[in-house]
Design an enzyme around this catalytic site. Structure first.
Site, PDB file in Angstrom:
ATOM      1  CD  GLN A   1      -1.686   5.879   0.854  1.00 39.97           C
ATOM      2  OE1 GLN A   1      -1.413   6.845   1.923  1.00 39.97           O
ATOM      3  NE2 GLN A   1      -1.884   6.779  -0.231  1.00 39.97           N
TER       4      GLN A   1
ATOM      5  CE1 TYR B   1       2.710   8.211 -12.265  1.00 40.67           C
ATOM      6  CE2 TYR B   1       0.602   9.396 -12.654  1.00 40.67           C
ATOM      7  CZ  TYR B   1       2.285   9.972 -12.902  1.00 40.67           C
ATOM      8  OH  TYR B   1       2.504  10.565 -13.869  1.00 40.67           O
TER       9      TYR B   1
ATOM     10  CD  GLU C   1       2.820   1.455  -9.972  1.00 37.60           C
ATOM     11  OE1 GLU C   1       4.500   1.943  -9.620  1.00 37.60           O
ATOM     12  OE2 GLU C   1       2.671   2.488 -10.021  1.00 37.60           O
TER      13      GLU C   1
ATOM     14  CG  ASP D   1      -2.239   8.035  -5.716  1.00 35.19           C
ATOM     15  OD1 ASP D   1      -1.633   8.748  -5.563  1.00 35.19           O
ATOM     16  OD2 ASP D   1      -2.410   7.046  -5.191  1.00 35.19           O
TER      17      ASP D   1
ATOM     18  CB  CYS E   1       1.238  12.641  -1.247  1.00 39.97           C
ATOM     19  SG  CYS E   1       2.493  12.094  -2.733  1.00 39.97           S
TER      20      CYS E   1
END
Length: 413
Positions: free
Chosen positions: A248, A277, A298, A342, A369
């Site tokens: 981030q 994720y 992931e 995510d 996002c």
């Protein structure tokens, strides 16, 4: 000359010409009358930049980054908007997107949580005092034909050399990457991609075309990773992350998201937690610290390698590398009481959300996002009987149209 209306997803305001044609206008504010320059014409709509403001909004301020203005680079499309108005802009986009794409039921679920006021977009600590500047700990640049670092002109492949980047963390500005006299010009070549990283602990790092670079030769192997430290309600969290990997970018984002997800998930002690994720383990580590029996998935193998290092004190965590799809969710998710996901900007998609709902977890925590992708995923979950129980939006990207949302979902009724 046009009078622009409400903001739309993507950093535009919507205007209509006398013939009814829709024009998406950048660098304007709702209610302003502006002269525009058409930048793209399509059969159903046009795009334009506001190049002269005839009747300004009370929320207009001098741009904090003029190089991202009309005709300039992308990445600072709200730099002319006062910070409180930027957050209202984003809240308007969120509400509109949830209703238009997520559907009336999703919109009504969210409205019920806020008494009809809609979700606010929250500032991160310190941003108001700093004017939303200096927040980004990672920046990507491209070297132009003359050897100067810059960014692409908006919706273009043309590199514009930059003189300043006020959104970047001060430690990155001190590296001297920009300008005609930048000493780094002897290190890179035209066309090179430059990534600069200012971790929360240790020295900043510069990568050129993916390889660590320095102005002076250093002894020993080149650095390939940085260390990050996050204070949290489950103690200090430490991470080792590939310098070229995802983390981030806002200096306060890791802590903000960790606390938001822990709060949304509720007590996970003793619960089986499926995390999708999962990246380098930003959320995996605190979920494990909180007592969750975490199984993660992931797609980026490099991120999973980072996660294995970051979770070395939690050998009970079951880390998997592979594509996140419905089959993987069914294989790994049996018995999960909590699912945390995510996804990337495109969202998880209806098939994954349906598979998650079929696990019948008590709670689904969705970190998004992109509001349009979030709306699609919430709609898919709603169709499987899951409703939004809480929703918080965070201004992780001041002076841009981007923001982050953390939503908790539970069974209806």
């Amino acid at each position: 000359m046009v009078t622009v209306g409400a903001p739309a997803h993507g950093g535009h305001c919507v205007a209509r010409l006398d013939d009814g044609r829709v024009v998406f206008v950048r660098h304007a504010l709702p209610g302003e009358t502006v002269r525009v320059r058409i930048t793209e014409q399509r059969s159903k709509y046009w795009r334009a930049d506001a190049v002269e403001v005839l009747e300004p909004s009370a929320d207009r301020v001098p741009s904090v980054w003029p190089e991202a203005g009309p005709g300039g680079v992308g990445g600072g499309e709200l730099a002319h908007v006062a910070l409180p108005a930027q957050r209202r802009w984003k809240a308007t986009v969120l509400a509109d997107t949830l209703r238009r794409i997520g559907g009336e039921q999703v919109a009504e679920d969210v409205a019920a949580l806020t008494g009809g006021a809609g979700a606010e977009v929250e500032a991160l600590p310190g941003d108001d005092e700093a004017g939303g500047l200096g927040t980004r700990t990672r920046v990507d640049l491209t070297v132009d034909g003359a050897g100067r670092a810059g960014m692409y002109r908006f919706r273009s492949h043309e590199v514009l050399a930059l003189r300043e980047m006020p959104l970047a963390h001060p430690a990155l500005l001190e590296l001297g990457l920009l300008g005609e006299d930048a000493p780094w010009r002897r290190v890179w070549r035209p066309g090179a991609r430059v990534e600069a990283v200012a971790p929360s602990t240790g020295e900043p790092m510069v990568l050129v075309d993916g390889e660590a670079a320095a102005l002076r030769r250093r002894s020993g192997p080149p650095r390939r990773a940085v260390r990050e430290r996050v204070e949290s309600s489950v103690g200090e969290l430490t991470y080792r992350v590939s310098a070229a990997g995802f983390w981030q970018v806002h200096r306060q984002a890791p802590r903000t998201l960790v606390e938001a997800v822990l709060d949304a998930a509720g007590s996970v002690a003793g619960a089986r937690v499926l995390e999708l994720y999962s990246g380098a383990g930003l959320l995996t580590l605190p979920l494990a610290r909180a007592g969750g029996a975490v199984v993660s998935l992931e797609g980026a193998e490099g991120a999973v390698r980072d996660a294995r290092r970051n979770l070395h004190e939690h050998p009970e965590v079951d880390l998997h590398a592979g594509r996140v799809d419905a089959a993987a969710v069914r294989t790994l998710g049996g018995g999960a009481g909590v699912v945390v996901l995510d996804p990337p900007r495109v969202g998880a998609g209806a098939e994954v959300m349906s598979a998650v709902a079929d696990l019948a977890p008590e709670t689904i925590v969705h970190v998004a996002c992109d509001p349009a992708a979030l709306a699609r995923d919430l709609r898919a979950a709603r169709e499987k009987g899951y409703v939004v129980r809480s929703l918080h939006a965070y201004d992780l990207f001041p002076h841009t149209h981007h923001f982050e949302v953390v939503a908790a979902l539970g069974r209806a009724g």
